[in-house]
Design an enzyme around this catalytic site. Structure first.
Site, PDB file in Angstrom:
ATOM      1  N   SER A  45      39.418  -5.302  89.557  1.00 16.16           N
ATOM      2  CA  SER A  45      39.256  -5.057  88.127  1.00 16.16           C
ATOM      3  C   SER A  45      40.666  -5.821  86.968  1.00 16.16           C
ATOM      4  CB  SER A  45      39.164  -3.775  87.661  1.00 16.16           C
ATOM      5  OG  SER A  45      40.370  -3.248  88.154  1.00 16.16           O
ATOM      6  N   ASP A 334      43.348   2.095  79.824  1.00 14.21           N
ATOM      7  CA  ASP A 334      42.525   2.991  80.144  1.00 14.21           C
ATOM      8  C   ASP A 334      43.266   3.875  81.382  1.00 14.21           C
ATOM      9  OD1 ASP A 334      41.943   1.647  82.364  1.00 14.21           O
ATOM     10  OD2 ASP A 334      39.815   1.267  82.049  1.00 14.21           O
ATOM     11  N   HIS A 337      44.125   0.955  83.799  1.00 14.03           N
ATOM     12  CA  HIS A 337      44.382  -0.750  83.599  1.00 14.03           C
ATOM     13  C   HIS A 337      45.415  -1.135  82.205  1.00 14.03           C
ATOM     14  CE1 HIS A 337      40.369  -0.203  85.564  1.00 14.03           C
ATOM     15  NE2 HIS A 337      40.757  -1.315  86.152  1.00 14.03           N
TER      16      HIS A 337
END
Ligand SMILES: *[C@@H]1O[C@H](CO)[C@@H](O)[C@H](O)[C@H]1NC(C)=O
Ligand SMILES: *[C@@H]1O[C@H](CO)[C@@H](O)[C@H](O)[C@H]1NC(C)=O
Ligand SMILES: *[C@@H]1O[C@H](CO)[C@@H](O)[C@H](O)[C@H]1NC(C)=O
Ligand SMILES: *[C@@H]1O[C@H](CO)[C@@H](O)[C@H](O)[C@H]1NC(C)=O
Ligand SMILES: *[C@@H]1O[C@H](CO)[C@@H](O)[C@H](O)[C@H]1NC(C)=O
Length: 376
Positions: A45, A334, A337
């Protein structure tokens, strides 16, 4: 046609031709394939620009909804950030356009590179299996592109593109993080050292696979302190970083450094860049204001302690989540991240960091190989 008219039109024609040549040569300078060092991106990610938008997966592994993408793109792209991610900045520094997600429908020649990263992916096939594109499958996708380049541009130009390209990785975080949230028999049935050896072994074999196709220049960074992600602080209860996860990460980083040195000794022409993200992020968490941030523990977007307990955004069944007014004040956007601003800082260190942070080469040197005095 009179003589005079004729000379005017010849002049006109000359100017047109001159303009055309100027434009054409300008295009050649900017876009001639031989002038471009391509960027191929692998991983999870942190590097996924939206590949998972095109997977049949769950929203846990997607970020294609508000408030992701709000700061820079003004719409969600699939990036786990308010804005750009690290490969976006690296592409910019290298003079490349944004590197397209491999799975995005449409016709691309991928001459400037491709991004295979898939949120949730690990080096181990077992990690989030069935929901993500694991690292080995990302290698298979790269091999398809390599064939396509040969077909479209001929063996010679394809080989040049592949050998001069830079290959960037962000992988391992999910292999170590996921056992804290799901029952992983693979994790439970191995010692930490054995588990790390499997992660490194699988990463190494993908690097060797790219090398066997002609790839030479690799950006493989150490993992950051995953135990300090807001999601882990929330899990700990006390709000402290997870010692166990950070210890795993340190084991990984030590094994990675050794593995890269070994590859350097074994593989012809192998050059690499390794940014010490563990120290870099730890320093940021300890001293946010020194680097222009305000908050190093609590995420900008999410809910629960440290906004780390549940995820950010409206597509995951969470009706209640909080969003800070200025993501660039936070080190975490978040629960796990970074926001664009932190990504930019990390990208700068990967690109031009000095040898004590990024070595033996930095990415700038890999893109434009100017050899450093001290290398190993
Ligand atoms: C681009 O490539 C061509 C052919 O290899 C070379 O002559 C030219 O100098 C290059 N231009 C730049 C800006 O690197
Ligand atoms: C997507 O995955 C779900 C659950 O695994 C499955 O039921 C469904 O058929 C899949 N859809 C497609 C288009 O593959
Ligand atoms: C893991 O397994 C244990 C025992 O089988 C079970 O109690 C627990 O709920 C499981 N945890 C998860 C996250 O699946
Ligand atoms: C790669 O990972 C698998 C588990 O997915 C493991 O069985 C295998 O030994 C690993 N390969 C290497 C070369 O370490
Ligand atoms: C690395 O070296 C630079 C100067 O070359 C220095 O400014 C920086 O503080 C050093 N960083 C670390 C982590 O030692």
């Amino acid at each position: 046609m009179s003589h005079r008219n004729m000379s005017v039109s010849i002049h006109f024609l000359t100017i047109l031709v001159a303009l055309f040549i100027a434009r054409a040569s300008c295009r050649a300078l900017l876009w001639h394939p031989e002038n471009r060092t391509a960027l191929f991106v692998f991983g999870d990610s942190l590097f996924d620009p939206g590949n998972n938008n095109f997977l049949n997966t769950t929203s846990q592994y997607q970020a294609n909804f508000y408030p992701y993408g709000e700061t820079f793109f003004k719409h969600p792209t699939g990036r786990f950030s308010d804005g750009r991610i690290i490969p976006d900045f690296i592409a910019e520094y290298a003079g490349l356009p944004l590197i397209p997600p491999y799975l995005q429908p449409g016709k691309y020649e991928f001459m400037g590179g491709a991004n295979f990263a898939s949120a949730g992916a690990g080096a181990l096939a077992e990690t989030h299996s069935g929901f993500v594109v694991d690292l080995k499958s990302q290698l298979r996708q790269f091999e398809k592109i390599e064939k396509q380049l040969k077909k479209n541009f001929g063996d010679e130009l394809a080989a040049k593109t592949i050998s001069e390209a830079v290959y960037m990785f962000s992988i391992g975080g999910n292999d170590y993080g996921s056992p804290f949230f799901t029952n992983s028999t693979l994790f439970q049935s191995h010692s930490h050292e054995q588990y790390v050896a499997m992660v490194i072994g699988n990463l190494t074999s993908v690097i060797s696979g790219i090398h066997s196709k002609g790839g030479r220049k690799f950006g493989v960074n150490s993992l950051g302190p995953l135990g300090c992600h807001p999601v882990m602080r929330a899990l700990e209860g006390t709000g402290a970083c997870s010692k166990e996860l950070n210890e795993l990460v340190k084991l990984h980083n030590g094994a990675l450094a050794k593995a890269l040195q070994k590859l350097g000794a074994k593989l012809d022409g192998f050059k690499y860049s390794n940014c010490d993200l563990f120290s870099v992020v730890m320093e940021l968490i300890d001293n946010p204001p020194k680097y222009g941030f305000k908050e190093g523990k609590e995420a900008c977007c999410g809910s629960g302690p440290y906004r780390g307990r549940t995820s950010c955004g409206g597509r995951r069944g969470e009706t209640e989540y909080k969003l800070c007014p200025n993501p660039s004040e936070h080190i975490y956007f978040d629960s796990s991240h970074p926001p664009e601003k932190a990504n930019q800082y990390y990208a700068e260190l990967m690109w031009s960091g000095s040898i004590n942070v990024t070595g033996p080469y930095n990415l700038e040197e890999l893109f434009k190989p100017i050899h450093r005095q001290t290398k190993n």
